[in-house]
Design an enzyme around this catalytic site. Structure first.
Site, PDB file in Angstrom:
ATOM      1  N   LYS A   1       0.800  -1.235   0.000  1.00 40.19           N
ATOM      2  CA  LYS A   1       0.000   0.000   0.000  1.00 40.19           C
ATOM      3  C   LYS A   1       0.831   1.284   0.000  1.00 40.19           C
ATOM      4  O   LYS A   1       0.397   2.292  -0.539  1.00 40.19           O
ATOM      5  CB  LYS A   1      -0.953   0.003   1.206  1.00 40.19           C
ATOM      6  CG  LYS A   1      -2.055  -1.012   1.050  1.00 40.19           C
ATOM      7  CD  LYS A   1      -2.942  -1.062   2.267  1.00 40.19           C
ATOM      8  CE  LYS A   1      -4.047  -2.084   2.041  1.00 40.19           C
ATOM      9  NZ  LYS A   1      -4.898  -2.225   3.211  1.00 40.19           N
TER      10      LYS A   1
ATOM     11  N   ASN B   1      -4.931   2.143  -1.559  1.00 46.22           N
ATOM     12  CA  ASN B   1      -5.439   0.777  -1.714  1.00 46.22           C
ATOM     13  C   ASN B   1      -6.236   0.627  -3.015  1.00 46.22           C
ATOM     14  O   ASN B   1      -6.622  -0.478  -3.378  1.00 46.22           O
ATOM     15  CB  ASN B   1      -6.295   0.352  -0.504  1.00 46.22           C
ATOM     16  CG  ASN B   1      -7.636   1.039  -0.474  1.00 46.22           C
ATOM     17  OD1 ASN B   1      -7.823   2.106  -1.061  1.00 46.22           O
ATOM     18  ND2 ASN B   1      -8.590   0.441   0.215  1.00 46.22           N
TER      19      ASN B   1
ATOM     20  N   ASN C   1       3.134  -0.235  17.812  1.00 48.69           N
ATOM     21  CA  ASN C   1       3.693  -1.081  16.757  1.00 48.69           C
ATOM     22  C   ASN C   1       4.888  -1.883  17.258  1.00 48.69           C
ATOM     23  O   ASN C   1       5.604  -1.451  18.153  1.00 48.69           O
ATOM     24  CB  ASN C   1       4.119  -0.209  15.565  1.00 48.69           C
ATOM     25  CG  ASN C   1       4.278  -1.027  14.302  1.00 48.69           C
ATOM     26  OD1 ASN C   1       3.428  -1.885  14.005  1.00 48.69           O
ATOM     27  ND2 ASN C   1       5.337  -0.797  13.554  1.00 48.69           N
TER      28      ASN C   1
ATOM     29  N   TYR D   1      -9.935 -10.171   8.135  1.00 44.12           N
ATOM     30  CA  TYR D   1     -11.280 -10.718   7.881  1.00 44.12           C
ATOM     31  C   TYR D   1     -11.270 -12.213   7.580  1.00 44.12           C
ATOM     32  O   TYR D   1     -12.335 -12.830   7.461  1.00 44.12           O
ATOM     33  CB  TYR D   1     -11.959  -9.950   6.726  1.00 44.12           C
ATOM     34  CG  TYR D   1     -11.138  -9.953   5.451  1.00 44.12           C
ATOM     35  CD1 TYR D   1     -10.279  -8.892   5.164  1.00 44.12           C
ATOM     36  CD2 TYR D   1     -11.194 -11.013   4.555  1.00 44.12           C
ATOM     37  CE1 TYR D   1      -9.501  -8.887   4.012  1.00 44.12           C
ATOM     38  CE2 TYR D   1     -10.437 -11.024   3.401  1.00 44.12           C
ATOM     39  CZ  TYR D   1      -9.596  -9.955   3.142  1.00 44.12           C
ATOM     40  OH  TYR D   1      -8.820  -9.976   2.002  1.00 44.12           O
TER      41      TYR D   1
HETATM   42  P1  ATR Z   1      -0.310  -2.737   5.302  1.00 41.83           P
HETATM   43  O1  ATR Z   1       0.250  -1.747   4.332  1.00 41.83           O
HETATM   44  O2  ATR Z   1      -1.359  -3.587   4.665  1.00 41.83           O
HETATM   45  O3  ATR Z   1      -0.770  -2.138   6.578  1.00 41.83           O
HETATM   46  P2  ATR Z   1       2.358  -3.359   6.206  1.00 41.83           P
HETATM   47  O4  ATR Z   1       2.771  -1.975   5.818  1.00 41.83           O
HETATM   48  O5  ATR Z   1       3.270  -4.494   5.837  1.00 41.83           O
HETATM   49  O6  ATR Z   1       0.930  -3.710   5.613  1.00 41.83           O
HETATM   50  O7  ATR Z   1       2.080  -3.361   7.781  1.00 41.83           O
HETATM   51  C1  ATR Z   1       1.899  -4.518   8.494  1.00 41.83           C
HETATM   52  C2  ATR Z   1       1.804  -4.172   9.988  1.00 41.83           C
HETATM   53  O8  ATR Z   1       1.662  -5.392  10.719  1.00 41.83           O
HETATM   54  C3  ATR Z   1       3.024  -3.482  10.554  1.00 41.83           C
HETATM   55  O9  ATR Z   1       2.620  -2.590  11.561  1.00 41.83           O
HETATM   56  C4  ATR Z   1       3.830  -4.641  11.154  1.00 41.83           C
HETATM   57  O10 ATR Z   1       4.707  -4.286  12.194  1.00 41.83           O
HETATM   58  P3  ATR Z   1       6.248  -3.809  11.851  1.00 41.83           P
HETATM   59  O11 ATR Z   1       6.133  -2.376  11.406  1.00 41.83           O
HETATM   60  O12 ATR Z   1       6.971  -3.965  13.130  1.00 41.83           O
HETATM   61  O13 ATR Z   1       6.727  -4.727  10.763  1.00 41.83           O
HETATM   62  C5  ATR Z   1       2.696  -5.477  11.705  1.00 41.83           C
HETATM   63  N1  ATR Z   1       3.050  -6.885  11.916  1.00 41.83           N
HETATM   64  C6  ATR Z   1       3.188  -7.843  10.979  1.00 41.83           C
HETATM   65  N2  ATR Z   1       3.510  -9.029  11.548  1.00 41.83           N
HETATM   66  C7  ATR Z   1       3.579  -8.811  12.886  1.00 41.83           C
HETATM   67  C8  ATR Z   1       3.853  -9.649  14.030  1.00 41.83           C
HETATM   68  N3  ATR Z   1       4.119 -10.949  13.897  1.00 41.83           N
HETATM   69  N4  ATR Z   1       3.807  -9.072  15.251  1.00 41.83           N
HETATM   70  C9  ATR Z   1       3.517  -7.756  15.409  1.00 41.83           C
HETATM   71  N5  ATR Z   1       3.249  -6.922  14.371  1.00 41.83           N
HETATM   72  C10 ATR Z   1       3.274  -7.430  13.126  1.00 41.83           C
END
Ligand code: ATR
Length: 259
Positions: free
Chosen positions: A47, A67, A126, A203
């Site tokens: 995104k 998106n 986060n 979802y």
């Molecule tokens: P999108 O653009 O769809 O929001 P993204 O930019 O890849 O996708 O963001 C994914 C989010 O999920 C991020 O906040 C990520 O945390 P990090 O910034 O630390 O990577 C979070 N996330 C993904 N897997 C995770 C996990 N196992 N535990 C905690 N946070 C997670």
């Protein structure tokens, strides 16, 4: 969801899903536009990356994430509007509420911006705290937030110290998602209070581990399917100019996810 909507409105269109590697995102978007597609969505984790390949509208440029792309290559973000509508429908007033969001990715940016605009106090927790800090700074530099305590970046280890003071918890991370981290949750029932409304934008599955925990704690829950349908309805309007048949779209999604 979209194919059901196209059929119901008698539109000669079809929606397909493609698995595109990050390094191919730009070429995929350019290719789709060159082929004359009517539009497309981009989803996790593209995104923010996709923004550089489109002409973003003012809102998506300000928040730094898209998106939805139309046939002319204009970019939009309907995630925030979708989430705000789901909250409103559940009777949650964003204005003057304290909302704790888990995650600081593209979806989080869009939802935080929408909720701040509606007058909520937003806490963003986060895994990588620096990303939450960047998100909060972006909201301030873009004048979406004044920054006077109305947006606060946190690490996940700080969730426990703030959860009692918030009315809403929203998961915007991929934790709990089928095929990624199914059965996992960042917050457990013991950490929740009864007045908390818990909303998971994941979802699939329909009831994530987070929502199961919320139910155990006696909290009101909002399923990600609501956000999916409402952001999709906004995208549908951008692509076709028609109001989306929301009820049919939601039934179609539920039928597929129930298996
Ligand atoms: P999108 O653009 O769809 O929001 P993204 O930019 O890849 O996708 O963001 C994914 C989010 O999920 C991020 O906040 C990520 O945390 P990090 O910034 O630390 O990577 C979070 N996330 C993904 N897997 C995770 C996990 N196992 N535990 C905690 N946070 C997670």
């Amino acid at each position: 969801m979209h194919n059901t909507a196209f059929k119901e409105l008698g539109l000669n269109c079809a929606y397909h899903a493609f698995n595109v590697e990050k390094q191919n995102a730009g070429r995929a978007i350019k290719g789709v536009l060159a082929l004359g597609f009517g539009g497309l969505n981009v989803t996790i984790p593209l995104k923010e990356l996709a923004l550089q390949y489109v002409n973003p509208d003012t809102w998506s440029r300000r928040i730094g994430s898209i998106n939805t792309i139309d046939s002319k290559g204009n970019g939009y973000n309907t995630d925030g509007a979708g989430a705000a509508r789901a909250l409103k429908e559940a009777g949650v007033r964003a204005k003057d509420s304290s909302i704790l969001m888990l995650g600081a990715g593209g979806a989080a940016k869009s939802i935080a911006a929408e909720l701040l605009t509606e007058g909520a106090r937003v806490l963003v927790a986060n895994r990588t705290k620096s990303r939450a800090v960047i998100l909060a700074e972006k909201m301030v530099t873009e004048n979406i937030s004044c920054g006077c305590g109305d947006i606060e970046p946190l690490g996940l280890d700080e969730v426990n110290s703030v959860i009692d003071e918030v009315q809403v918890l929203i998961n915007t991370t991929s934790v709990g998602m089928r095929g990624v981290a199914e059965g996992q949750t960042l917050v457990r029932a013991e950490q929740m209070h009864k007045e908390l409304v818990v909303f998971d934008i994941v979802y699939n599955p329909l009831e994530t581990e987070l929502l199961k925990e919320a139910r155990k704690a006696g909290c009101m829950t909002i399923e990600g399917v609501k956000e999916l349908v409402y952001q999709g309805a906004a995208s549908f309007k951008i692509w076709t100019g028609f109001d989306a048949p929301i009820k049919s779209m939601e039934s179609a999604v539920r039928a597929v996810l129930r298996g």
